[in-house]
Design a protein around this motif. Structure first.
Motif, PDB file in Angstrom:
ATOM      1  N   ALA A  73      -8.725 -43.245  30.163  1.00  0.00           N
ATOM      2  CA  ALA A  73      -8.456 -43.578  28.766  1.00  0.00           C
ATOM      3  C   ALA A  73      -7.677 -44.886  28.707  1.00  0.00           C
ATOM      4  N   TYR A  74      -8.103 -45.767  27.807  1.00  0.00           N
ATOM      5  CA  TYR A  74      -7.425 -47.031  27.559  1.00  0.00           C
ATOM      6  C   TYR A  74      -6.941 -47.022  26.114  1.00  0.00           C
ATOM      7  N   ILE A  75      -5.647 -47.202  25.920  1.00  0.00           N
ATOM      8  CA  ILE A  75      -5.071 -47.192  24.589  1.00  0.00           C
ATOM      9  C   ILE A  75      -5.232 -48.598  24.006  1.00  0.00           C
ATOM     10  N   ILE A  76      -6.161 -48.749  23.081  1.00  0.00           N
ATOM     11  CA  ILE A  76      -6.424 -50.051  22.464  1.00  0.00           C
ATOM     12  C   ILE A  76      -5.304 -50.403  21.500  1.00  0.00           C
ATOM     13  N   ASP A  77      -4.837 -49.405  20.754  1.00  0.00           N
ATOM     14  CA  ASP A  77      -3.762 -49.636  19.795  1.00  0.00           C
ATOM     15  C   ASP A  77      -3.074 -48.320  19.494  1.00  0.00           C
ATOM     16  N   GLY A  78      -1.821 -48.390  19.078  1.00  0.00           N
ATOM     17  CA  GLY A  78      -1.075 -47.202  18.698  1.00  0.00           C
ATOM     18  C   GLY A  78      -0.374 -46.550  19.870  1.00  0.00           C
ATOM     19  N   GLU A  79      -0.050 -45.287  19.682  1.00  0.00           N
ATOM     20  CA  GLU A  79       0.691 -44.513  20.679  1.00  0.00           C
ATOM     21  C   GLU A  79       0.046 -43.142  20.809  1.00  0.00           C
ATOM     22  N   ASP A  83       0.926 -34.081  27.567  1.00  0.00           N
ATOM     23  CA  ASP A  83       1.909 -33.255  28.259  1.00  0.00           C
ATOM     24  C   ASP A  83       2.601 -34.031  29.375  1.00  0.00           C
ATOM     25  N   GLN A  84       1.908 -35.015  29.939  1.00  0.00           N
ATOM     26  CA  GLN A  84       2.440 -35.763  31.073  1.00  0.00           C
ATOM     27  C   GLN A  84       3.324 -36.934  30.646  1.00  0.00           C
ATOM     28  N   GLY A  85       3.265 -37.353  29.386  1.00  0.00           N
ATOM     29  CA  GLY A  85       4.090 -38.470  28.927  1.00  0.00           C
ATOM     30  C   GLY A  85       3.449 -39.214  27.771  1.00  0.00           C
ATOM     31  N   THR A  86       4.094 -40.301  27.388  1.00  0.00           N
ATOM     32  CA  THR A  86       3.649 -41.120  26.264  1.00  0.00           C
ATOM     33  C   THR A  86       3.063 -42.429  26.772  1.00  0.00           C
ATOM     34  N   VAL A  87       1.959 -42.835  26.182  1.00  0.00           N
ATOM     35  CA  VAL A  87       1.330 -44.113  26.521  1.00  0.00           C
ATOM     36  C   VAL A  87       1.148 -44.911  25.238  1.00  0.00           C
ATOM     37  N   LYS A  88       1.174 -46.225  25.398  1.00  0.00           N
ATOM     38  CA  LYS A  88       1.115 -47.117  24.244  1.00  0.00           C
ATOM     39  C   LYS A  88       0.026 -48.161  24.436  1.00  0.00           C
ATOM     40  N   LYS A  89      -0.120 -49.004  23.433  1.00  0.00           N
ATOM     41  CA  LYS A  89      -1.120 -50.064  23.423  1.00  0.00           C
ATOM     42  C   LYS A  89      -1.200 -50.764  24.778  1.00  0.00           C
ATOM     43  N   ASN A  90      -2.424 -50.936  25.274  1.00  0.00           N
ATOM     44  CA  ASN A  90      -2.772 -51.588  26.539  1.00  0.00           C
ATOM     45  C   ASN A  90      -2.471 -50.763  27.786  1.00  0.00           C
ATOM     46  N   ASP A  91      -2.040 -49.506  27.631  1.00  0.00           N
ATOM     47  CA  ASP A  91      -1.845 -48.625  28.784  1.00  0.00           C
ATOM     48  C   ASP A  91      -3.165 -47.953  29.156  1.00  0.00           C
ATOM     49  N   LEU A  92      -3.293 -47.613  30.440  1.00  0.00           N
ATOM     50  CA  LEU A  92      -4.422 -46.844  30.963  1.00  0.00           C
ATOM     51  C   LEU A  92      -3.924 -45.493  31.445  1.00  0.00           C
ATOM     52  N   SER A 103      -3.000 -33.389  23.721  1.00  0.00           N
ATOM     53  CA  SER A 103      -2.537 -34.708  23.329  1.00  0.00           C
ATOM     54  C   SER A 103      -2.416 -34.778  21.821  1.00  0.00           C
ATOM     55  N   ARG A 104      -1.657 -35.784  21.387  1.00  0.00           N
ATOM     56  CA  ARG A 104      -1.481 -35.983  19.958  1.00  0.00           C
ATOM     57  C   ARG A 104      -1.050 -37.426  19.713  1.00  0.00           C
ATOM     58  N   SER A 105      -1.138 -37.827  18.479  1.00  0.00           N
ATOM     59  CA  SER A 105      -0.617 -39.125  18.083  1.00  0.00           C
ATOM     60  C   SER A 105       0.128 -38.938  16.774  1.00  0.00           C
ATOM     61  N   GLU A 106       1.414 -39.201  16.793  1.00  0.00           N
ATOM     62  CA  GLU A 106       2.221 -39.036  15.588  1.00  0.00           C
ATOM     63  C   GLU A 106       2.010 -40.186  14.612  1.00  0.00           C
ATOM     64  N   THR A 107       1.652 -41.364  15.130  1.00  0.00           N
ATOM     65  CA  THR A 107       1.513 -42.551  14.286  1.00  0.00           C
ATOM     66  C   THR A 107       0.071 -43.035  14.165  1.00  0.00           C
ATOM     67  N   GLY A 108      -0.824 -42.497  14.983  1.00  0.00           N
ATOM     68  CA  GLY A 108      -2.211 -42.935  15.034  1.00  0.00           C
ATOM     69  C   GLY A 108      -2.465 -43.730  16.302  1.00  0.00           C
ATOM     70  N   ALA A 109      -3.705 -43.720  16.760  1.00  0.00           N
ATOM     71  CA  ALA A 109      -4.068 -44.445  17.984  1.00  0.00           C
ATOM     72  C   ALA A 109      -5.570 -44.694  17.994  1.00  0.00           C
ATOM     73  N   LEU A 110      -5.948 -45.780  18.633  1.00  0.00           N
ATOM     74  CA  LEU A 110      -7.353 -46.079  18.897  1.00  0.00           C
ATOM     75  C   LEU A 110      -7.499 -46.089  20.411  1.00  0.00           C
ATOM     76  N   VAL A 111      -8.358 -45.206  20.938  1.00  0.00           N
ATOM     77  CA  VAL A 111      -8.441 -44.968  22.377  1.00  0.00           C
ATOM     78  C   VAL A 111      -9.897 -45.045  22.846  1.00  0.00           C
ATOM     79  N   LEU A 112     -10.127 -45.764  23.929  1.00  0.00           N
ATOM     80  CA  LEU A 112     -11.413 -45.749  24.618  1.00  0.00           C
ATOM     81  C   LEU A 112     -11.298 -44.695  25.707  1.00  0.00           C
TER      82      LEU A 112
END
Length: 125
Positions: A73-79, A83-92, A103-112
């Motif tokens: 998974a590649y986080i294009i935008d958002g957060e 269960d393993q932790g938090t990832v943000k924009k540009n994280d893999l 998984s969840r997104s409290e603020t929204g996210a765009l993910v590949l």
């Protein structure tokens, strides 16, 4: 949250790259909530692997599931929170077969997301 979508290019009838519109549809597979999907390729087209852009709205969730193959998974935008932790924009994220998470997104996210094989719901969750 409005995300700037990447430009998607696919091959046209002449074998040239051509910009393709990204259209999202509601996504509720495996009891996901508040998310939309644009399939790049589906497991039923490939014999198991799949890839998609998933747009999680604020509060969007994915219930506990187990990976039967690798997931990238590649986080294009958002957060995005797992269960393993938090990832943000540009994280893999690279999850091996047998790994479990919700998984969840409290603020929204765009993910590949690219799945080697489809994930399976964990019973009783």
């Amino acid at each position: 949250m409005n995300f700037k979508l990447p430009v998607l290019h696919t091959l046209d009838q002449l074998g040239k790259l051509s910009e393709t519109e990204i259209n999202f549809e509601s996504y509720s597979a495996n009891e996901r909530s508040s998310s939309d999907i644009h399939w790049l390729f589906r497991p039923e087209e490939t014999g198991g692997s799949g890839a998609a852009l998933i747009r999680y709205k604020a509060g969007g969730t994915s219930p506990l599931h187990v990976h039967t193959g690798f997931e990238l998974a590649y986080i294009i935008d958002g957060e995005f929170i797992t269960d393993q932790g938090t990832v943000k924009k540009n994280d893999l994220i690279l999850l091996p077969p047998g790994s479990q998470h919700n998984s969840r997104s409290e603020t929204g996210a765009l993910v590949l997301i690219i799945w080697e094989k489809p994930a399976e719901s964990v019973e009783g969750q």
